[in-house]
Design a protein around this motif. Structure first.
Motif, short mmCIF file in Angstrom:
data_model
loop_
_atom_site.label_atom_id
_atom_site.label_comp_id
_atom_site.label_asym_id
_atom_site.label_seq_id
_atom_site.Cartn_x
_atom_site.Cartn_y
_atom_site.Cartn_z
N GLY A 55 33.13 36.99 46.44
CA GLY A 55 34.24 36.33 45.74
C GLY A 55 33.96 34.90 45.34
O GLY A 55 34.30 34.47 44.24
N ASN B 197 32.94 32.07 37.02
CA ASN B 197 34.07 31.89 36.09
C ASN B 197 34.35 30.42 35.82
O ASN B 197 34.59 30.01 34.69
CB ASN B 197 35.32 32.59 36.64
N LYS C 92 37.18 45.06 39.95
CA LYS C 92 37.62 44.66 38.61
C LYS C 92 37.24 43.20 38.36
O LYS C 92 36.82 42.82 37.26
CB LYS C 92 39.13 44.85 38.46
N TYR C 93 37.35 42.36 39.40
CA TYR C 93 36.99 40.94 39.28
C TYR C 93 35.50 40.81 38.92
O TYR C 93 35.11 40.01 38.07
CB TYR C 93 37.31 40.24 40.60
N ASP D 70 35.13 41.95 35.29
CA ASP D 70 35.68 40.95 34.37
C ASP D 70 34.76 39.74 34.26
O ASP D 70 34.63 39.12 33.20
CB ASP D 70 37.08 40.49 34.84
N THR D 71 34.10 39.40 35.39
CA THR D 71 33.20 38.24 35.40
C THR D 71 31.96 38.48 34.54
O THR D 71 31.58 37.63 33.74
CB THR D 71 32.80 37.87 36.84
#
Length: 802
Positions: free
Chosen positions: A512, A519, A567-568, A571-572
């Motif tokens: 994370g 991001n 998903k994170y 998306d990244t």
């Protein structure tokens, strides 16, 4: 100085070293002529075929056999098997005239001066004036070799000492002869670094040059200390391995691999040829080494050395260790030390040194004694073997795989502390070290404005180390150029409008914090900068996603959180592709799973030649879930051409993931479709990688970079592809090539890459494929066998087949 280019080299002598050097020149695209002697007699096979000594196949047997053996050896000497076509073989009678057409002749024949001189005499008859001619000797003085040769020969002659294996070890020692033209040294120094990807070090013509002089001293000093301190060989290998940033093979295992006879040869050479060496008694062989030499216990090549592999009654094998007192082999003993336990939480090797030398047990004593001997010895080698202390550090890092050189370690524990240890052992450092302290310099190295300076004994002050301008050294700029930091990354300003994201997690895994950092870096770059590089200078780029975190969520059945986490990640990587600034990823070393997926989504990859990259998720029972499965489907679709059998194309991309293929060099990654020809590039010298990546990011920005539009036109084949894949996995399971769980994973991947159970081919969006990929990943995380695989990987570090 006239421009010199190297298009063709001749390597004379095809032994392990000669073939390895030939292969490395082939790696960088140079045409190679490899020559060796003509056999004096026929072997049995040749006699049976009725061949004679005049047949070409017989005359080239020695060179062809040697090269074939080298190409098959592990680790591979070639970046790609096809590069072997750049090497032409021949012999020293029929083909010697061809050396007249090359730009550089490298002699790699046996270490005997009389033979070398004879070879040079023959070569001079055919060599064209101005051609470089060098010897890969590891110990014969360069001054003796060129005696009696022409002026032009002597002006273009020097030593160029590669370390074995030539592809992997970075040290390239250049040793001038008495009449070598300085321009030749400058050219070779630059060529070694820029083209061969080496750390070039110009050394003086002293016995064993720099690397082996210090490296062999270090080993011999241990040989004499091991009995005195009552240590076992396992204990020494534990203390002198990865904990201090040295290779896993540490000391005794390394000697077994290299060969005890090789080590003894160099040690004897130093003992005989360095009468003024203050520690010359250490180069005299201890009794146990003499006994091993008599027994021919030379290491791996003779089947036993300090370690010996034996078969047990149940058919399995075990490794025994040599007891240095009784010279009997015994079962291996586990070595453990309290001091080493204290360093477990210290990730950076350089930060462990103050703890190690402060140890109250045998380990602490060992480090104080060995460092005292090493520090004193290297201080006295200046100016004997080199005028600059940084060259000793460079040689040890590049030739022996040490993470830090002696003077860097000395700085880490403190110059005064090092002097205390030296005095405690009854030794003396060279006078210039005290002069340096008196002049106000508190360390051998300092960093000013991102550049490294080093104490110069002659100039009595800190001087900037030359040749840094082609490199970006993150350690030097991190603190002063930091733009953002969290526990997973540091974002640095590389200058000229380009940012860099450097991973700082354990093994550079992607969790994370790293995703948040990526991001944030894109946000910052889009707002105030022109481009973004993702690169670091750790041992490996990234071993992939943090599977420990995935395992915890899956075991706790927190599927919503797991879905959000995947998903994170997706998306990244999509953000990396669809940002308004160019993104360049600079992978090197292990670049696995998520690290590979990140690379797949950059605008460009600038890979180090030594990059081991692949989608390895099958090994932990899942499919690539960070955009990798989607991206391989997209890339396959982009290569469909009219009249293609599209299923066959898709199958190739499917197998890259399904077989968890890992490229063993960046060049192999083109074959597995991870790197793309015409878009991604390979850099041979890893030290130049970040500077090159930055230059390409800047170039893309200058050319006018426009944010790409998300894809909605990816052709998927639906049922026809899915049917073919399912038949394939069925027959693989029936033939016992894969387990039932392997089949389940493969079928999930097949569903994603076919675009689902569609009745006919159609065009879909990237998001459609990402959703399929995430669903498949999540469903596999609910499987007990997948959790077993993840747990096994976390505990044992290797895949489980269940």
């Amino acid at each position: 100085m006239a421009k010199r280019t190297i298009n063709k080299v001749a390597v004379i002598g095809s032994g392990i070293m000669g073939s390895g050097i030939a292969c490395h020149f082939a790696n960088i695209g140079v045409e190679v002529l490899l020559l060796d002697i003509v056999p004096r007699e026929l072997n049995e096979k040749e006699q049976a075929k009725g061949l004679t000594l005049e047949d070409k196949v017989v005359r080239n047997r020695i060179v062809n056999d040697a090269l074939a053996k080298a190409i098959k050896s592990k680790p591979a000497p070639l970046y790609h098997k096809n590069f072997a076509s750049r090497i032409t073989t021949g012999n020293l009678e029929d083909d010697i005239a061809k050396v007249g057409q090359v730009d550089w002749i490298i002699e790699v024949v046996v270490e005997r001066l009389d033979i070398k001189k004879q070879v040079f005499e023959n070569l001079e008859k055919h060599r064209k004036p101005g051609t470089l001619i060098t010897s890969n000797t590891s110990g014969i003085p360069i001054k003796f070799m060129s005696e009696g040769r022409s002026e032009d020969f002597q002006a273009h002659f020097c030593g160029t000492h590669f370390f074995n294996p030539a592809r992997y070890l970075k040290l390239f020692e250049i040793i001038p002869g008495p009449k070598t033209n300085p321009e030749v040294l400058d050219f070779l120094n630059g060529y070694g670094e820029q083209f061969l990807g080496k750390t070039s070090v110009v050394a003086k013509d002293t016995p064993a040059f720099i690397g082996n002089r210090i490296g062999i001293f270090s080993i011999m000093s241990l040989f004499h200390m091991v009995k005195e301190m009552g240590l076992t060989i396992e204990e020494v290998d534990k203390l002198s391995g990865p904990v201090i940033g040295r290779p896993k093979s540490a000391t005794f295992r390394t000697v077994d691999v290299v060969g005890l006879d090789t080590l003894v040869h160099v040690a004897n050479g130093i003992a005989e040829n360095c009468p003024d060496d203050e520690r010359k008694s250490l180069f005299v062989l201890p009794d146990f080494i003499n006994a091993m030499m008599e027994n021919q216990w030379l290491g791996s090549k003779s089947g036993q050395g300090f370690y010996k592999k034996v078969k047990k009654e149940d058919g399995s094998s075990e490794i025994l260790s040599l007891d240095l007192d009784s010279l009997e082999y015994r079962a291996k003993k586990r070595a453990s030390f309290g001091t080493l336990e204290l360093t477990k939480s210290i990730d950076k090797v350089i930060d462990r040194w103050p703890v190690l030398v402060g140890g109250k047990d045998k380990a602490g004593e060992f480090y104080r004694k060995t460092l005292a001997a090493l520090f004193a010895y290297v201080s006295h080698r200046i100016p004997e073997i080199t005028d600059q202390l940084y060259k000793i550090d460079d040689a040890m890092k590049a030739g022996f795989g040490w993470e830090h050189g002696p003077f860097q370690i000395w700085d880490a524990i403190g110059v005064d502390k090092g002097l205390e240890f030296i005095a405690a052992e009854g030794l003396e450092a060279a006078a210039w070290v005290q002069e340096m302290r008196d002049s106000g310099s508190e360390s051998f190295y300092t960093v000013v404005d991102g550049a490294t300076y080093c104490y110069d004994r002659d100039k009595k002050g800190q001087e900037k180390i030359p040749g840094q301008d082609a490199f970006i050294i993150l350690d030097n700029i991190r603190k002063s150029k930091e733009v953002f930091k969290n526990s997973g990354v540091v974002v640095e300003d590389l200058g000229d409008g380009i940012l860099n994201v450097e991973f700082q997690s354990k093994m550079n895994t992607i969790g994370g914090d790293v995703l948040a950092g990526l991001n944030k870096a894109v946000d910052l770059a889009e707002k105030d900068f022109d481009g973004l590089v993702v690169g670091n200078q750790a041992a490996n780029f990234s071993v992939g996603a943090n599977i420990g975190m995935i395992f915890m969520m899956a075991v706790e059945q927190e599927y919503d959180e797991l879905n959000a986490a995947i998903k994170y990640f997706q998306d990244t990587v999509m953000r990396m592709r669809y940002s308004s600034i160019p993104t360049v990823v600079a992978p090197h070393g292990m670049t696995l799973g998520g690290g590979c997926e990140l690379s797949l989504h950059a605008d460009m990859v600038v890979a180090a030649a030594e990059t081991y990259i692949g989608l390895v998720e099958f090994g932990v029972g899942v499919i690539p879930g960070g955009g990798g499965s989607k991206e391989m489907t997209l890339r396959a679709a982009d290569t469909f051409h009219k009249n293609d059998v599209e299923l066959n194309v898709l199958q190739e991309y499917f197998l890259t993931i399904g077989m968890a293929k890992v490229a063993t060099s960046a060049y192999e990654a083109y074959d597995t479709f991870i790197l793309q020809k015409g878009k991604d590039i390979v850099v041979v010298n890893k030290d130049r990688q970040l500077a090159t990546a930055k230059a390409y990011a800047r170039l893309m920005a200058d050319r006018g970079y426009t944010k790409p539009i998300q894809r909605t036109d990816i052709k998927v084949l639906g049922k026809q592809a899915l049917g073919m894949f399912l038949v394939g996995t069925d027959s693989m399971e029936a033939g016992r090539y894969i387990s039932e769980h392997d089949k389940k994973i493969a079928n999930k991947l097949a569903y994603v890459m076919a675009g689902g159970d569609l009745s006919e081919p159609q065009r879909v969006s990237e998001q459609y494929l990402l959703d399929l990929e995430r669903e498949a990943f999540l469903s596999l995380c609910t499987e007990r066998k997948t959790l077993e695989r993840i747990e096994h990987m976390l505990k044992k570090g290797k895949p489980l087949r269940n």
